[in-house]
Write an enzyme that holds these catalytic residues in place. Structure first.
Site, short mmCIF file in Angstrom:
data_model
loop_
_atom_site.label_atom_id
_atom_site.label_comp_id
_atom_site.label_asym_id
_atom_site.label_seq_id
_atom_site.Cartn_x
_atom_site.Cartn_y
_atom_site.Cartn_z
N ASN A 15 0.93 -1.06 0.14
CA ASN A 15 0.24 -0.13 -0.12
C ASN A 15 0.83 1.38 -0.07
OD1 ASN A 15 -1.85 2.02 0.54
ND2 ASN A 15 -2.08 1.36 2.58
N TRP A 16 0.86 1.76 -1.13
CA TRP A 16 2.13 3.05 -1.38
C TRP A 16 1.10 4.39 -0.69
CZ3 TRP A 16 3.85 2.59 -7.06
CH2 TRP A 16 4.49 1.65 -7.20
N LYS A 17 -0.05 4.30 -0.20
CA LYS A 17 -0.49 5.44 0.40
C LYS A 17 -0.35 6.85 -0.35
CE LYS A 17 0.17 3.34 4.91
NZ LYS A 17 0.33 3.23 6.08
N HIS A 105 -9.26 0.95 5.64
CA HIS A 105 -7.78 1.25 6.14
C HIS A 105 -7.84 2.23 7.31
CE1 HIS A 105 -3.77 2.50 6.65
NE2 HIS A 105 -3.30 1.37 6.01
N GLU A 107 -6.37 4.63 8.29
CA GLU A 107 -6.31 6.16 8.02
C GLU A 107 -7.32 6.62 7.58
OE1 GLU A 107 -2.44 5.71 5.88
OE2 GLU A 107 -1.46 5.03 7.45
N GLU A 180 -4.72 -5.10 10.86
CA GLU A 180 -3.61 -4.15 10.84
C GLU A 180 -3.82 -3.48 12.16
OE1 GLU A 180 -2.01 -3.02 6.66
OE2 GLU A 180 -3.66 -1.70 7.25
N GLY A 186 3.14 2.39 10.48
CA GLY A 186 3.96 3.32 10.34
C GLY A 186 4.61 3.84 11.52
N SER A 226 4.06 -2.29 9.91
CA SER A 226 5.62 -2.15 9.92
C SER A 226 6.13 -3.50 9.60
CB SER A 226 6.02 -1.69 11.49
OG SER A 226 5.71 -0.50 11.49
N GLY A 247 3.26 -1.23 4.04
CA GLY A 247 3.18 0.38 3.76
C GLY A 247 4.57 0.63 3.29
P1 PGA Z 1 3.19 0.58 7.28
O1 PGA Z 1 2.02 0.44 6.98
O2 PGA Z 1 3.89 -1.26 6.95
O3 PGA Z 1 4.09 1.55 6.68
O4 PGA Z 1 3.38 0.15 8.88
C1 PGA Z 1 0.97 -0.68 6.61
C2 PGA Z 1 -0.45 -0.34 6.27
O5 PGA Z 1 -0.85 0.73 6.72
O6 PGA Z 1 -0.98 -0.90 5.37
#
Ligand code: PGA
Length: 268
Positions: A15-17, A105, A107, A180, A186, A226, A247
């Site tokens: 997931n590149w966000k 997600h 976020e 998650e 993150g 992470s 991510g």
């Molecule tokens: P991260 O994000 O690997 O940077 O912790 C994971 C995600 O939000 O899917």
């Protein structure tokens, strides 16, 4: 704990966000060198929607034998079209080359106020458009400390597989779930393989209760939070972990490829 051979596919997803416009996307695919993957391992990337076309055209030019990479979008609106400035529909994502869509997600839930009801509408929209939903669920640190892990996961899952949800569609599939934990996203803090196994076990049991054992057992559950090249192997080896949703470490072609390589021989 040992891991029995799962009949489910293993998904290595990134997931590149809000990272990588079209130029960086092209560079990523030009740099990507993926090892030969066992059958049943699938690669999936969620670039920003604006970079889907670049990703798709790069993938079309990959040499023969390059493992297929599926593409998804990070968010959709549930309406097929309309006066909704800035939004994207599942139908548009499908025609732009996406096969999957992330839904719920953390976020989106935390920063954009996405509710459990919204996730139901969005999962319904993915099915309408022929996309595969990847539903993200997970608890905050506060919820975990209060001992609410199971309650939160059940609530988020029941929104879509409970009586008011889309039980029949989901039981027929395809459907992908991603655990998650919000505290691990993150932050550099990763759930241990035992934490992941516990949460995935809760989710697996709940899927079985709601959908029946056979349908519940067919749903892949990914771990996200992470995931890095150094911890991917042990997480992938944990019971009920059918892949990872990565991510930050999916942004570099090399580290994404290293995580994919961890699926070749996950160790317990
Ligand atoms: P991260 O994000 O690997 O940077 O912790 C994971 C995600 O939000 O899917």
């Amino acid at each position: 704990m040992t891991k029995s051979a799962p009949a489910r596919p293993i998904l290595i997803a990134g997931n590149w966000k809000m990272n990588h416009g079209p130029a960086e996307t092209r560079a990523f695919f030009r740099d990507l060198r993926v090892p030969e993957l066992p059958s049943g391992v699938q690669l999936l990337l969620f670039p920003p929607a604006l970079s889907l076309a670049a990703a798709r055209s790069e993938l079309e030019q990959r040499p023969e034998g390059f493992p297929p990479v599926s593409l998804g979008v990070q968010n959709i609106h549930w309406e097929p079209a309309g006066a909704l400035t800035g939004e994207l529909s599942a139908e548009m994502a499908r025609s732009a080359g996406a096969s999957h869509a992330l839904v719920g997600h953390s976020e989106r839930r935390q920063l954009f106020g996405e509710s459990d009801e919204d996730t139901v509408r969005k999962v319904a929209a993915t099915y309408r458009a022929g996309l595969i939903p990847v539903l993200c669920v997970g608890e905050t640190l506060e919820e975990r400390r209060k001992g609410s892990l199971a309650r939160v996961l059940h609530r988020q899952l029941d929104a879509v597989i409970g009586p008011e949800g889309l039980r029949t569609e989901i039981a027929t599939g395809p459907f992908v779930l991603a655990y998650e934990p919000v505290w691990a996203i993150g932050t550099g803090e990763t759930a241990t393989p035992d934490d992941a196994a516990e949460a995935h076990g809760l989710l697996r049991a709940h899927l079985g209760e709601r959908l029946g054992r056979t349908a519940g057992d067919g749903i892949p559950i990914l771990y996200g939070g992470s995931v890095k090249p150094k911890n991917a192997r042990e997480l992938l080896a944990a019971p009920e972990v059918d892949g990872v949703l990565v991510g930050g470490a999916s942004l570099e072609a090399e580290s994404f490829a290293q995580i994919a390589a961890a699926s070749v021989s996950p160790q317990g």
